[in-house]
Design a protein around this motif. Structure first.
Motif, short mmCIF file in Angstrom:
data_model
loop_
_atom_site.label_atom_id
_atom_site.label_comp_id
_atom_site.label_asym_id
_atom_site.label_seq_id
_atom_site.Cartn_x
_atom_site.Cartn_y
_atom_site.Cartn_z
N LYS A 1 -5.87 6.42 3.93
CA LYS A 1 -7.29 6.21 3.67
C LYS A 1 -7.83 5.06 4.52
CE LYS A 1 -11.17 6.68 1.41
NZ LYS A 1 -12.03 7.83 1.64
N ALA B 1 0.84 -1.20 0.00
CA ALA B 1 0.00 0.00 0.00
C ALA B 1 0.88 1.24 0.00
CB ALA B 1 -0.91 0.00 1.23
N THR B 2 0.43 2.23 -0.73
CA THR B 2 1.13 3.51 -0.74
C THR B 2 0.79 4.26 0.55
OG1 THR B 2 -0.71 4.70 -1.77
CG2 THR B 2 0.88 3.63 -3.26
N ARG C 1 -9.75 -3.30 -2.43
CA ARG C 1 -9.12 -2.59 -3.56
C ARG C 1 -7.60 -2.55 -3.46
NH1 ARG C 1 -13.31 1.58 -2.91
NH2 ARG C 1 -15.06 0.83 -4.12
N LEU C 2 -7.07 -2.76 -2.27
CA LEU C 2 -5.61 -2.84 -2.15
C LEU C 2 -5.09 -4.11 -2.84
CD1 LEU C 2 -4.98 -1.75 1.54
CD2 LEU C 2 -4.65 -0.40 -0.53
N ALA D 1 -12.37 -0.72 0.62
CA ALA D 1 -11.06 -0.09 0.46
C ALA D 1 -9.94 -1.12 0.62
CB ALA D 1 -10.89 1.05 1.46
N GLN E 1 -2.78 5.34 0.43
CA GLN E 1 -3.73 4.25 0.66
C GLN E 1 -3.79 3.89 2.14
OE1 GLN E 1 -1.86 1.60 -2.16
NE2 GLN E 1 -3.66 1.63 -3.49
N ARG E 2 -2.64 3.88 2.79
CA ARG E 2 -2.62 3.59 4.22
C ARG E 2 -3.40 4.64 5.00
NH1 ARG E 2 3.00 0.78 5.93
NH2 ARG E 2 3.23 -0.43 4.04
#
Length: 135
Positions: A38, A31-32, A84-85, A81, A35-36
């Protein structure tokens, strides 16, 4: 939970949590930082939804028939979410999700299975030499 159900199994009707079987084998997604952030925001929304019902026990909050709508929505958003990762297409079922996770797990424990022998030049040369007919 789908990974836990497959890897940990049950003891009576309770899930068996195990560091060696469940947590250490779980194929975490890459995860970027965005993303983390979020995911952290959505996890906090779950906690906030719980706090909005201070007199309810966890049993009350997570009863499928009486779960508060705000908590259900917060969990749904978090679940989407996290899914989606792993991939952009939604999972059709827990079976679909677990099959995907097993594929990721296999790639972690056996990287040559996914990158192929040809990606490793030393192994590819040895394999090619073994397949050459004797002169």
């Amino acid at each position: 939970m789908a990974w836990l159900a497959q890897m940990g199994g049950r003891l009576k009707s309770d899930f068996r949590y195990s560091i060696g079987l469940v947590y250490n084998t779980f194929p975490w997604p890459d995860a970027t930082p965005a993303q983390r952030a979020k995911i952290e925001q959505l996890a906090q929304a779950v906690l906030d939804a719980r706090l909005a019902h201070p007199t309810a026990s966890l049993a009350d909050l997570y009863d499928p028939d009486t779960m508060p709508g705000d908590l259900r929505r917060a969990h749904h958003a978090l679940d989407l979410a996290v899914d989606r990762l792993y991939r952009s297409a939604p999972f059709a079922s827990d079976r679909d999700r677990v099959e995907h996770l097993f594929g990721r797990y296999e790639a972690l424990v056996n990287p040559l299975a996914t990158t192929g022998v040809k990606a490793n030049r030393r192994v590819a040369r040895r394999s090619a030499a073994q397949q050459e007919p004797d002169a």
